[in-house]
Design a protein around this motif. Sequence first.
Motif, PDB file in Angstrom:
ATOM      1  N   PRO A  20     -27.816  12.510 -38.819  1.00  0.00           N
ATOM      2  CA  PRO A  20     -27.005  11.512 -39.441  1.00  0.00           C
ATOM      3  C   PRO A  20     -26.442  11.423 -40.770  1.00  0.00           C
ATOM      4  O   PRO A  20     -25.565  10.822 -40.813  1.00  0.00           O
ATOM      5  CB  PRO A  20     -27.814  10.253 -39.047  1.00  0.00           C
ATOM      6  CG  PRO A  20     -29.198  10.714 -39.316  1.00  0.00           C
ATOM      7  CD  PRO A  20     -29.349  12.117 -38.855  1.00  0.00           C
ATOM      8  N   ASN A  21     -27.204  12.481 -41.357  1.00  0.00           N
ATOM      9  CA  ASN A  21     -26.621  12.665 -42.833  1.00  0.00           C
ATOM     10  C   ASN A  21     -25.958  13.807 -43.162  1.00  0.00           C
ATOM     11  O   ASN A  21     -25.453  14.077 -44.364  1.00  0.00           O
ATOM     12  CB  ASN A  21     -27.785  12.655 -43.698  1.00  0.00           C
ATOM     13  CG  ASN A  21     -28.511  11.118 -43.843  1.00  0.00           C
ATOM     14  OD1 ASN A  21     -28.107  10.206 -43.810  1.00  0.00           O
ATOM     15  ND2 ASN A  21     -29.775  11.440 -43.958  1.00  0.00           N
ATOM     16  N   CYS A  41     -34.489  11.217 -41.609  1.00  0.00           N
ATOM     17  CA  CYS A  41     -33.852  10.138 -40.851  1.00  0.00           C
ATOM     18  C   CYS A  41     -34.423   8.832 -41.046  1.00  0.00           C
ATOM     19  O   CYS A  41     -34.128   8.045 -40.442  1.00  0.00           O
ATOM     20  CB  CYS A  41     -33.930  10.506 -39.301  1.00  0.00           C
ATOM     21  SG  CYS A  41     -32.953  11.922 -38.826  1.00  0.00           S
ATOM     22  N   HIS A  44     -32.186   5.645 -40.616  1.00  0.00           N
ATOM     23  CA  HIS A  44     -31.572   5.954 -39.250  1.00  0.00           C
ATOM     24  C   HIS A  44     -32.633   5.645 -38.016  1.00  0.00           C
ATOM     25  O   HIS A  44     -32.266   5.089 -37.126  1.00  0.00           O
ATOM     26  CB  HIS A  44     -31.022   7.326 -39.404  1.00  0.00           C
ATOM     27  CG  HIS A  44     -29.925   7.356 -40.435  1.00  0.00           C
ATOM     28  ND1 HIS A  44     -28.512   6.895 -40.283  1.00  0.00           N
ATOM     29  CD2 HIS A  44     -29.818   8.115 -41.566  1.00  0.00           C
ATOM     30  CE1 HIS A  44     -27.775   7.118 -41.231  1.00  0.00           C
ATOM     31  NE2 HIS A  44     -28.527   7.898 -42.198  1.00  0.00           N
ATOM     32  N   PHE A  45     -33.621   6.687 -38.155  1.00  0.00           N
ATOM     33  CA  PHE A  45     -34.628   7.102 -36.886  1.00  0.00           C
ATOM     34  C   PHE A  45     -35.795   6.780 -37.332  1.00  0.00           C
ATOM     35  O   PHE A  45     -36.131   7.094 -38.502  1.00  0.00           O
ATOM     36  CB  PHE A  45     -34.121   8.011 -36.280  1.00  0.00           C
ATOM     37  CG  PHE A  45     -32.779   8.225 -35.478  1.00  0.00           C
ATOM     38  CD1 PHE A  45     -32.250   7.510 -34.550  1.00  0.00           C
ATOM     39  CD2 PHE A  45     -31.639   8.987 -36.345  1.00  0.00           C
ATOM     40  CE1 PHE A  45     -31.123   7.388 -33.956  1.00  0.00           C
ATOM     41  CE2 PHE A  45     -30.416   9.052 -35.843  1.00  0.00           C
ATOM     42  CZ  PHE A  45     -30.096   8.388 -34.681  1.00  0.00           C
ATOM     43  N   GLN A  49     -34.452  13.612 -36.395  1.00  0.00           N
ATOM     44  CA  GLN A  49     -33.876  14.001 -35.192  1.00  0.00           C
ATOM     45  C   GLN A  49     -33.592  15.533 -35.070  1.00  0.00           C
ATOM     46  O   GLN A  49     -33.570  15.974 -33.937  1.00  0.00           O
ATOM     47  CB  GLN A  49     -32.324  13.344 -35.039  1.00  0.00           C
ATOM     48  CG  GLN A  49     -32.660  11.861 -34.927  1.00  0.00           C
ATOM     49  CD  GLN A  49     -33.161  11.397 -33.726  1.00  0.00           C
ATOM     50  OE1 GLN A  49     -32.937  11.459 -32.701  1.00  0.00           O
ATOM     51  NE2 GLN A  49     -34.406  10.893 -33.861  1.00  0.00           N
ATOM     52  N   TYR A  76     -31.415   7.419 -48.625  1.00  0.00           N
ATOM     53  CA  TYR A  76     -30.417   6.772 -47.528  1.00  0.00           C
ATOM     54  C   TYR A  76     -29.504   5.850 -48.090  1.00  0.00           C
ATOM     55  O   TYR A  76     -28.509   5.827 -47.581  1.00  0.00           O
ATOM     56  CB  TYR A  76     -31.325   6.124 -46.606  1.00  0.00           C
ATOM     57  CG  TYR A  76     -30.836   5.180 -45.552  1.00  0.00           C
ATOM     58  CD1 TYR A  76     -29.738   5.781 -44.407  1.00  0.00           C
ATOM     59  CD2 TYR A  76     -30.948   4.076 -45.707  1.00  0.00           C
ATOM     60  CE1 TYR A  76     -29.339   4.834 -43.486  1.00  0.00           C
ATOM     61  CE2 TYR A  76     -30.409   3.072 -44.813  1.00  0.00           C
ATOM     62  CZ  TYR A  76     -29.600   3.675 -43.856  1.00  0.00           C
ATOM     63  OH  TYR A  76     -29.049   2.414 -42.888  1.00  0.00           O
ATOM     64  N   THR A  80     -25.327   6.069 -47.442  1.00  0.00           N
ATOM     65  CA  THR A  80     -24.725   5.086 -46.703  1.00  0.00           C
ATOM     66  C   THR A  80     -23.902   4.199 -47.183  1.00  0.00           C
ATOM     67  O   THR A  80     -23.331   3.454 -46.659  1.00  0.00           O
ATOM     68  CB  THR A  80     -25.687   4.792 -45.773  1.00  0.00           C
ATOM     69  OG1 THR A  80     -26.698   4.105 -46.292  1.00  0.00           O
ATOM     70  CG2 THR A  80     -26.162   5.993 -44.861  1.00  0.00           C
TER      71      THR A  80
END
Length: 84
Positions: A20-21, A41, A44-45, A49, A76, A80
Motif C-alpha cells: 500500500p505504500n 503495513c 493499513h493492515f 501484505q 505511515y 499518507t
Amino acid sequence: MALLINDLCVNCDVCAPACPNAAISQGETIYEIAPSRCTECVGHFDVPQCIEVCPVECILVDPAHEESREQLLHKYCLLTGHAA
C-alpha cells in the motif's frame, strides 16, 4: 523495522502491487523494498501484505532498519497525510 527481500526472490511480481505504500520495486536482479516507504503495513493492515502474498517466503525483517510500531505508524502518517 522495514522489510527486506532476500535472494530467494523469484521475481513473481505479486509483492509490489500488494504494497500500500509503493515501497517495493524491481531492482537490478530481484525486487527491493525502500526502507523509507516500508511501514510493514502498519496503518493499513494487521500484517505485511508482501509477506502474505509471497509464494517463496523470501521477505524478512531487515535488521539494518529497526523501527518500533510507533515509528512505523509515524512514517505511515507522513506518507499518507493521516493523523495518528
